[in-house]
Design an enzyme around this catalytic site. Structure first.
Site, PDB file in Angstrom:
ATOM      1  N   GLU A  81       0.842  -1.196   0.000  1.00 43.43           N
ATOM      2  CA  GLU A  81       0.000   0.000   0.000  1.00 43.43           C
ATOM      3  C   GLU A  81       0.874   1.242   0.000  1.00 43.43           C
ATOM      4  O   GLU A  81       1.607   1.522   0.953  1.00 43.43           O
ATOM      5  CB  GLU A  81      -0.914   0.028   1.224  1.00 43.43           C
ATOM      6  CG  GLU A  81      -1.796   1.282   1.255  1.00 43.43           C
ATOM      7  CD  GLU A  81      -2.688   1.371   2.466  1.00 43.43           C
ATOM      8  OE1 GLU A  81      -3.279   2.443   2.685  1.00 43.43           O
ATOM      9  OE2 GLU A  81      -2.776   0.375   3.197  1.00 43.43           O
ATOM     10  N   LYS A 125      -8.141 -14.807  16.434  1.00 45.25           N
ATOM     11  CA  LYS A 125      -8.361 -14.421  15.034  1.00 45.25           C
ATOM     12  C   LYS A 125      -9.798 -14.007  14.752  1.00 45.25           C
ATOM     13  O   LYS A 125     -10.284 -14.169  13.617  1.00 45.25           O
ATOM     14  CB  LYS A 125      -7.933 -15.544  14.083  1.00 45.25           C
ATOM     15  CG  LYS A 125      -6.476 -15.950  14.205  1.00 45.25           C
ATOM     16  CD  LYS A 125      -6.124 -17.048  13.199  1.00 45.25           C
ATOM     17  CE  LYS A 125      -4.647 -17.413  13.290  1.00 45.25           C
ATOM     18  NZ  LYS A 125      -4.313 -18.132  14.509  1.00 45.25           N
ATOM     19  N   ASP A 173       1.898 -13.990  12.879  1.00 40.64           N
ATOM     20  CA  ASP A 173       0.733 -14.559  12.215  1.00 40.64           C
ATOM     21  C   ASP A 173      -0.140 -13.413  11.721  1.00 40.64           C
ATOM     22  O   ASP A 173      -0.751 -12.713  12.529  1.00 40.64           O
ATOM     23  CB  ASP A 173      -0.053 -15.431  13.203  1.00 40.64           C
ATOM     24  CG  ASP A 173      -1.164 -16.214  12.524  1.00 40.64           C
ATOM     25  OD1 ASP A 173      -1.565 -15.840  11.406  1.00 40.64           O
ATOM     26  OD2 ASP A 173      -1.639 -17.197  13.114  1.00 40.64           O
ATOM     27  N   HIS A 179      -2.463  10.140  -1.723  1.00 40.08           N
ATOM     28  CA  HIS A 179      -2.670   8.821  -2.326  1.00 40.08           C
ATOM     29  C   HIS A 179      -2.603   8.893  -3.846  1.00 40.08           C
ATOM     30  O   HIS A 179      -2.148   7.957  -4.496  1.00 40.08           O
ATOM     31  CB  HIS A 179      -4.008   8.237  -1.872  1.00 40.08           C
ATOM     32  CG  HIS A 179      -3.904   7.474  -0.594  1.00 40.08           C
ATOM     33  ND1 HIS A 179      -3.747   6.108  -0.560  1.00 40.08           N
ATOM     34  CD2 HIS A 179      -3.905   7.869   0.696  1.00 40.08           C
ATOM     35  CE1 HIS A 179      -3.670   5.694   0.695  1.00 40.08           C
ATOM     36  NE2 HIS A 179      -3.760   6.752   1.474  1.00 40.08           N
TER      37      HIS A 179
END
Length: 587
Positions: free
Chosen positions: A266, A398, A474, A572
């Protein structure tokens, strides 16, 4: 006397006398200069346009500041603002031309043959190069001019995706590939049968391409240690994906500077976080405090009646039994230490949430082994207990969950900094009052309106994910690790900004899993937290958690400033937009 033009240079290039041939002179492309804008002396023209530029900029900035304070959309403009914008554009064009920047100095045209011809003006002393069809092969043979490379070829090469050169398989490998394609040899068994992880990956890759009819030429195969992931990180590999790693910082945290690695695709993310680090550093640094450190696992067990489930709940929560349960639990590892047990009943089902310290490991496997020891121990006193699952989602892993948001999981950290007024203005390009108001409306009220769970922040997950991927954590645990509430408050009589992030569930480790891979290990080493700390077990992972929180603080500070100043879309469009022709990449 005001001199407005330089004398035109000669357009004739002479060849060697031996060749006896001259290049045909070409027409020059002459453009008006910026100083020709008005029929006035140069110093008067310059003064007028400089005055116009600064006057219009002051007017527009004043109007935009009023709109931001009154919550008026910036795109709603008046006739006066439109006229000011037109004047601003005219003055910018003049000033760019005055300093030697002309948007029409050079342009590119495509010839019918498919090649690209470059046309530039006389300022670069270059001319349109055309092939003289009258020249024969002999003239071409003695032509000493440098070759002209067609721009089309250069452009196409810049769009090509790097490919891995795969050599044709040997006869033995060809037989194995055919066997995998036919289904007689399981793909997952190649490593054990061949004893060569790299060769197994190459054979599996070739078989996959033949089965699917799709090419994997853009995915690298070479340059990776496939033995390091066997039985630990990834099964049935066919290559690896490349993710660029950028560095934000230095982040001044608790008196120490850290260069923070961030793996991301990104645009603007690393640059924005880096700006936040700069603001923090210029204000004296940030302070990060570890509040809790305990990984959790919550099995679900079932009884014949709710009464029996309640009896086990009372037994587990009785302080008289805590030492016995701790001894049983701690046998699973020399680092695992049981901290507490919390129970919740749903009918005749009991959810038991174990919490324990896990040293420098993230600790999911460690706590699971300890839980299994306790469950086996409980079977003697509760033989009617039916273990439905080692994880009953009361952990919770998660998944966004209120239990993690309220009680924490992994490392609970709070990080704060006081940003000076001049730093807010010069580095962050905004002001304290605007930041405080925006944080209240966006991160607090807006998140509440959305029914957010642990999402009272601008983009904590952006920074957490990038650091996690770079350091071998993770990535899926970004879900609860990104639980964060960002607070901003004006201090020191409203001049300075106090900003903090509170993150109750940062789940990180410096040993095990992906942390032992070469690239990820290098990133951990950069932060000074590689591997286990032998002198103080657990201190490396705790330090990593504080660095994650400090990085989030920097990212929150920079993004909120960009939003308050109306710079988000502009940045951006500048840094997060590919300049390549995606249609050519696809073809």
């Amino acid at each position: 006397m005001d001199v407005r033009r330089r004398p035109a240079k000669s357009s004739v290039s002479q060849k060697s006398a031996a060749a006896g041939e001259l290049l045909k002179p070409h027409k020059q492309y002459l453009h008006p200069k910026a100083s020709d804008a008005l029929p006035l002396p140069l110093y008067i023209t310059n003064s007028l346009f400089f005055t116009l530029f600064f006057s219009v900029m002051y007017f527009l900035l004043t109007r935009w500041r009023e709109k931001i304070r009154n919550s008026t959309p910036l795109h709603v403009v008046t006739l006066a603002e439109l006229a000011a914008l037109a004047s601003l554009i005219a003055s910018i064009i003049y000033l760019l031309g005055f300093f030697g920047i002309d948007f029409v100095q050079s342009f590119v045209t495509r010839s019918p043959s498919g090649t690209w011809d470059v046309v530039e003006d006389e300022r670069d002393d270059r001319f349109l190069l055309e092939e003289d069809s009258r020249r024969g092969p002999c003239a071409a043979a003695i032509d000493c001019s440098p070759p002209v490379v067609p721009l089309k070829a250069v452009a196409d090469d810049s769009l090509r995706v790097p490919t891995t050169v795969i050599l044709p398989p040997s006869e033995e490998d060809e037989e194995i590939i055919k066997s995998v394609v036919a289904g007689s040899t399981p793909s997952y068994s190649l490593e054990s049968k061949l004893g060569d992880c790299k060769r197994a990956a190459a054979i599996r890759r070739e078989a996959l391409e033949r089965i699917t009819g799709k090419s994997l030429s853009g995915m690298p195969l070479d340059g990776f240690d496939y033995d390091s992931i066997l039985g630990q990180c990834c099964e049935m590999p066919v290559g690896y994906v490349q993710i660029p790693v950028g560095i934000a910082g230095p982040l001044l945290l608790n008196g120490t500077e850290y260069s923070v690695p961030m793996a991301t695709t990104e645009g603007c993310l690393v640059a924005s976080t880096n700006r936040g680090c700069k603001a923090i550093h210029a204000s004296g640094g940030a302070t990060s405090i570890l509040l809790r450190d305990g990984m959790t696992r919550a099995p679900v067990v079932r009884f014949g009646t709710a009464k029996r489930a309640a009896e086990l709940k009372f037994f587990l929560e009785d302080p008289l039994n805590s030492d016995t349960l701790a001894v049983v639990f701690n046998k699973s590892s020399r680092f695992a230490r049981l901290q507490g047990i919390q129970c919740a009943i749903a009918g005749k089902n009991l959810y038991i949430r174990f919490s324990c310290s896990t040293g420098d490991a993230m600790g999911m496997n460690m706590v699971s082994k300890g839980v299994q020891n306790v469950l086996d121990f409980l079977q003697s006193d509760f033989p009617d207990m039916d273990v439905m699952g080692i994880s009953g989602n009361f952990c919770s892993d998660k998944k966004p969950a209120a239990v993690n948001w309220i009680q924490g999981r992994g490392k609970s950290v709070v990080c704060e900094a006081i940003i000076k007024e001049e730093v807010v203005k010069k580095v962050l390009k905004t002001n304290v009052a605007a930041l405080v108001e925006l944080n209240m409306l966006k991160n607090l009220t807006g998140s509440a309106m959305a029914g957010a769970l642990g999402g009272f922040n601008a983009h904590a997950s952006n920074i957490v994910s990038a650091v996690y991927i770079a350091t071998g954590q993770d990535p899926a645990q970004n879900v609860e690790s990104s639980h964060c509430i960002t607070m901003m408050e004006a201090v020191n009589d409203g001049k300075d900004l106090h900003v903090s992030v509170t993150m109750p569930s940062i789940e990180v480790g410096t040993v095990g899993g992906g942390t032992q891979l070469a690239s990820q290990s290098a990133c951990l080493n950069l932060l000074g937290v590689k591997g286990a700390n032998k002198e103080s077990p657990g201190s490396n992972s705790r330090l990593l958690a504080t660095i994650v929180a400090g990085s989030v603080l920097a990212g929150e500070l920079s993004l909120m400033s960009a939003l308050a100043a109306g710079q988000l879309v502009k940045s951006h469009m500048k840094y997060n937009r590919s300049r390549k022709d995606v249609t050519k990449i696809a073809s």
